[in-house]
Structures are given as C-alpha cells and as structure tokens.
Design a protein around this motif. Structure first.
Motif: not given
Lengths: 652, 60
Positions: A92, A137, A140-143, A145, A178-179, A182, A185, A574-577, B1-3, B6-7, B9, B30, B33-34
């Motif tokens: 990564d 963790w 959940e957070k790097r790969f 959830p 799409a966060q 977040t 939150g 989402s832009g997730y990779s 990735m979660v931390q 996203s583009p 946001v 944010l 929070e993430a």
C-alpha cells in the motif's frame, strides 16, 4: 491496498501449500482464477475472508458444520496434527504488510479438535518485519471494514438477489463507502465538544444566572426522536412499497372489475392527497386570520370608547382647542392679560397661562387625536372579518366533505375487493388494509415525535438567547465562548458539505449505473431509464420499460448486470482503492451479452485490483480474448478426485 | 483506503466558500474521525480538541 501474494496451507480442499501471485500491474489490473463448479473457487475467496475476518463469507451447505482443516493433512499428521494457515502479502503506497491467520488442528479419538486461531499483521520497515498492534483494527481501517465487505467480495450466483436482499442497506452502505458516515460522525463529535464547552462555560460564568433548563436534555430529545423518526420513515417506506406492490399486482390481474376498481382507487387516492394538502393550507389561513384579529376583538370595547371620547371632545370644540397658542404666548410676552390685569412674574394668572401653554399647546393634542382616531377606526373595521372567515370556513367544510366522501368511496372499493371470490385477491386486500393501518399508526407516532422535537428546538433557541445574555467574565469564559463559536462554525460548514455530498453521490451513482448498465446490456434501447430514488431512509432502484416499472420483471441475468453496473459505479464514486473479488461473474448472463460484460467490467474497475473467478464455461476462448488486454495473471484450479484435493496452476 | 479522504469529500471541502485554514481543520477532523470511528471515543475527543485549538491559534 493490493494483494501481492496469497499462501494457503491445508485450508479445506487445498492440501499443503498453495501459492498465488496476483497481478499488481495498474495497466493489467485483473487476475483470473478459473475453476469448475465445486473445484474450490468459493473456498479460495473464503480463505481470504477467514484470514482477514476469521470467518467464511460464502459458506456452501457442504461446508456447514465441517472443520476448515484439510482432513488429509490432519490425518497424515497423526497425533501431531496440522496447521491451517492463510498468509496474505499486501502493499500500500510503497509499504509492505503480511497478514496471517493460523489455527492448529489435531485428530483425537472423538474427531478433529482445534486450538484458538492466531491472527497477526507485520509491517516492513528498516528494522525488518515489525508486528502491528491491533491487527483486527488494521483490517478494518486499512483494508475493508467487515460490514462493507459484501461490496468487495461478490458471488455472481447470488448477485441477482442483491437488490431484493440489500435494498434497505444500500443507502447506509453507500453513505459508509462515500464517507458520509464519517462526516456525520465528525458532526456528532463536534456536538459533544460543543456541549462540553457549554458545561465549562457555565462553571466560569460569574453572572449567577442559572439557565432554567438543561440544553443537553433537549439535544438528547432531538437526537433520539430524530433517530426514531428515521426508523419510522424506513418502516413507512417499506409498508408503502408493499402497498404499491399489491396495487401493481391487482392492476395487472385479468379480472376487469378488479382492474377498474384498482384504477379508480388510484385516482381517488391522488385526489385525497391533494385535498389533504388544500385542507391543511386553508386551516392555516383560518388560524392566521384569527390570530391577526383576536387582539382587536379583545380590545374592541376600549377602542370604541376612545373614539367616542375623541368625537365628544371634538364636538365640544375642545379638539382642536378654541384658543391658539400664539395668542396666549403674546399675552405672556406683553405682560398684560386680555382683561387688563398685569401678568407679573409671580402672579397667579401668569402661572395659569404658563401651565396652559406647557400642558396643552406644546403636545399637539389635536393632531395626535386625529391620527389616533384614524388608526383606531381602521383597526375597528377589521373586526368585521366575518365574510373572510366564512369564505375560508366554507371552503374547509366543502373540502372536508369531499375528503370524507372519498374516504367512504375508498372503503367501499376495499370492501368490494375484499368480497371477491378469489382467495388470493381477498388476502392481498386484507394485507393492504393492515399495511395502511400500520402506516397511519406510524404517521401518528411520527407526528408526536416531530412535535416534541419542535418543542425542544424552541427551548434550545431560548437557551441560546439565555447564553448570549449571560454576562461574560474575563479570561476563561470568553476563551471558551470563542472556542464554542469556532466549533459552531466548523459544525455549520460540515453540515453543508454533508448535505451537498448526499445528493451528489446519489446523482453520480445513478448516472454511472445507468451508463454502465446500458453499455453492458444486450437489449439496446429496451430500457428507458434506470434511476436510484432517494426515499429518505433508503435508496430504491427503478428500471422502466414502456413507461412502466420493470425492475421486478428483469431476468436474473439482467439483474446481475444491473448489480455489476451498480457495484462498478459505487467503486468509482467512492474512490476506494482495495481489491474486488467476483466469483462466477457471468453465470447468469446470456451468451450474447457475456463478451460485452467481460470487456467492460475491468474497464469500469480500472482503478481497482480485480480478481475474477470464472467457471470454464464462462471463461471461453472468446471471453479470454476480450479480456486479455486487462489480465496480468491467469490460473486454473484443478481438483484431483482421487486425492480429494485442489491445486492452483498457471493457466497455460 | 479508509484513513484517507475520498476524492469526492476533498472536492466538496475545496469548493466551500470558507478560508483555507478552516478547510485544513475540517480535513484533519474528518481524517481523525475516519481513523477512530467509534472505537476510541475519549482519544478521538482529545484529538479533536487539539486540532480545534491549533486551528484557532493559526487563525489568530
């Protein structure tokens, strides 16, 4: 995050060590692992979910109740047993990680027993491989959830039920991906900080004024009721969908009377909704009229009396006064009265005239009285609002009467349908009635909750006023207040961002899903529109053909394409990779559409590492040729019946 | 990735008509929070307060 290598050891039909190197090439983002049904494709995906999350996502019926250990390995290990392990080499952004889950199994007299599995993640740095704290963790957070993994590990055979089973969950999951969750939150956390700052402010407030109520309690009411309303909205949407479904069923029925009654009911329902709005609006106008006129009615006697007094004084010639003020002022200046008496500085007559000038002439009494009389008369005219009131009242009465009549007619239609000979029609109608009653009950409950929220908001607004009125002491109080103001500013901006993203995401998802669906579907021009409708608590897909909703009538292959189009859109938005796994991607898709889908899918997921597990009948030479430009690694799973084990070999 | 954000946001934050410092603070909040979610609320609140204080002092 990409998977470089997977090492499976003694997991289900994989005996010994199996190594798969995945393509990490951006230009050729796809890895193919072909296998016939039952040869181990799903268990290969299961080995990955077991490694990362400790469970198997796609458990087949034959796997239920059976240990994950390869029996041959355990038996061959005699009483020493055997280790089952799955090791994933990840990269990564230039960093490397190894995630590994391991579990020991032994053969005992009562069968195979196991020890507690261990899960570790190591990160490569200058010191070598360093153990990562909290490996769960990390996943959940790097790969991915755990609760979102369903969007990244697909089983093509089950994907057609995607919309039926996951409709209610699409919106919350889209919000997670799409966060939006977040952002929500963060807004929530800022709310807590604001509340805590306010408590601190109270400590440093020297005014001694106490707020009559606790804003936290009111915030709690707003939050709790808001959440309850969301749940209620979701339930109402569910019931409404069910009612619509029943209506669609009845309108399609071959019984002409039923069709006619259903159509009539639809018209009446529309008119009823319209009337309800009109009645509410007219009632509002009536209330406003009464609120406007009530003070005048209450003050009617006093106002009439005032006008009478003004008129009486005017008739007596007191208004305006008989003597001009300039005449009296001249007498005072000359120092001689009209009767010839001297108006000395201390004389009684001079004092009387001075008083007259000050009290009467200086106050423009006549002008004020004229203006006052005019204003009061204008107000008194408003008392006669009977015609206006009557008109509104009659309008409400007429509308209410029509509304009641429609309700009676609707009940009549329902009774007629309930009396049909066909049991299914009767049952459906009974179901419909029950759903309507449930919706009514939920709406009543919602109304109560909304009223409570409104009340709490009013109290909070009063609180805000109180807070602003508190005398600010020097030092800590003003610092805390500045902090609170800053937090409020952040909260406002974040709320705007959230609202804007929610609609943007829906729109982008809708546009991309539609575009991908049209590209992949073989029936060009058949489907007029594909929409993602926001129903508050959830999203609903709608596909139309000839002006009619047809999502429920799509073939399983068409549904599969819609699900794939939506998933590709979701990843793009989402832009997730992170990697995406698709097992049996083309299974339900008709042959003429397969090439389209095979060529399109890697393109839509070009930013993503894509791992496809097709069957031999799906991965034909034609499909292989179509996909070749995207494929960086290719494998075949081979199951050895005699040894009851699978191995993974290079494709050629 | 979660931390990371996203583009979408990030694009939205950039499009807001507020000063750059406030945008940076929002991004940091944010990200925090993430990273934390609901797993460690006390730590998250502390981090939030640090980010807010830093944002306020940068503004001054």
């Amino acid at each position: 995050m990409k998977i470089k290598r997977l090492e499976i050891n003694n997991f289900r039909q994989y005996y010994g060590k199996i190594v798969i190197d995945f393509s990490t090439d951006n230009g050729r983002n796809t890895t193919i692992i072909q296998g016939k049904n039952g040869e181990g494709k799903s268990n290969l995906m299961n080995s990955i979910t077991w490694c990362l999350y400790g469970d198997e996502l796609f458990k087949s019926e034959t796997n239920i109740g059976r240990s994950i250990a390869n029996t041959t390995a355990v038996i061959k290990g005699n009483y020493q047993g055997a280790d089952v392990s799955v090791k994933m080499y990840l990269e990564d952004g230039g960093k490397e990680y190894i995630a590994e889950r391991k579990q020991h199994f032994e053969q005992k007299s009562g069968g195979i027993v196991s020890r507690t599995p261990t899960f570790t993640v190591h990160e490569k740095d200058v010191r070598g491989m360093v153990l990562v704290n909290q490996p769960d963790w990390f996943v959940e957070k790097r790969f991915i959830p755990k609760d979102l993994r369903g969007f990244f590990f697909f089983d093509g055979e089950r994907i057609s039920s995607y919309f039926v089973e996951t409709t209610a969950n699409i919106k919350p999951n889209v919000e997670k991906i799409a966060q939006i969750d977040t952002i929500k939150g963060a807004i929530n956390t800022l709310g807590k900080i604001k509340s805590s700052l306010w408590k601190d402010m109270k400590k440093y407030d020297t005014s001694g004024d106490e707020l009559p109520i606790d804003p936290d309690e009111q915030n709690e009411i707003i939050y709790t009721n808001g959440e309850e309303i969301k749940r209620i909205d979701s339930k109402i949407a569910d019931f409404n969908s069910k009612i619509e479904e029943i209506d669609r069923y009845q309108s399609k029925n071959s019984n002409e009377t039923l069709k006619a009654l259903t159509n009539e009911r639809e018209k009446l329902e529309k008119r009823k909704t319209q009337l309800k709005k009109e009645i509410e609006q007219t009632n509002k106008s009536l209330s406003e009229l009464i609120i406007d006129r009530l003070p005048i009615i209450l003050a009617y006697a006093a106002l009439t009396k005032t006008v009478d007094i003004i008129d009486e004084n005017t008739a007596k010639g007191l208004l305006p006064p008989k003597i001009q003020d300039t005449f009296v002022r001249d007498l005072l200046e000359e120092g001689v009265c009209i009767c010839g008496r001297p108006l000395d500085e201390n004389s009684e007559c001079r004092a009387k005239l001075m008083k007259l000038v000050e009290n009467v002439f200086s106050k423009n009494t006549a002008e004020d009285s004229r203006e006052g009389r005019y204003t009061i008369k204008t107000l008194l005219k408003k008392v006669n609002f009977v015609p206006e009131y009557t008109e509104l009242f009659n309008s409400v009465t007429e509308k209410q009467s029509e509304f009641d009549q429609i309700v009676d007619e609707l009940n009549g239609i329902s009774s007629q349908i309930s009396a049909f000979d066909e049991t299914e029609i009767r049952n459906k109608e009974a179901e419909r009635k029950a759903h309507i009653e449930s919706v009514n009950q939920l709406n009543r409950r919602k109304g109560g909750l909304e009223a409570e929220i409104e009340g709490a908001r009013e109290i909070l607004a009063m609180c805000e006023d109180e807070i602003s009125k508190l005398r600010v002491s020097e030092g800590k109080y003003s610092k805390l207040k500045a902090q609170r103001d800053y937090v409020c500013q952040l909260e406002t901006v974040l709320t705007k961002i959230r609202d804007s993203i929610v609609e943007d995401v829906r729109l982008q998802l809708e546009t991309k899903t539609r575009s991908y669906f049209y590209d992949m579907i073989w029936k060009t021009g058949t489907f007029e529109n594909v929409r993602l409708i926001d129903e508050g608590a959830r999203y609903r897909f709608s596909v139309t053909q000839d002006g009619q909703e047809c999502l429920g009538d799509l073939s399983s292959g068409e549904k599969q394409i819609l699900a794939l189009a939506f998933s590709a859109a979701l990843h793009s938005v989402s832009g997730y990779s992170v990697p995406v796994f698709i097992d049996t991607p083309l299974g339900r898709i008709s042959e003429d559409a397969r090439e389209n889908v095979a060529a399109s899918l890697p393109k839509y997921l070009s930013e993503t590492q894509l791992i496809i597990l097709p069957t031999d009948t799906e991965y034909t030479p034609e499909i292989r040729s179509k996909m070749s430009q995207f494929v960086g690694a290719e494998y075949k799973i081979r199951y050895d019946e005699s040894k009851k084990m699978s191995e993974v070999n290079n494709y050629d | 990735m979660v931390q990371t954000l996203s583009p979408l946001v990030l694009q939205k934050i950039e499009s807001m008509d507020v000063d750059e410092n406030l945008k940076d603070v929002i991004k940091e909040l944010l990200m925090c929070e993430a990273r934390n979610g609901n797993t460690y609320p006390e730590g998250k609140l502390r981090e939030f307060n640090v980010i807010i204080s830093k944002g306020m002092s940068d503004e001054d």
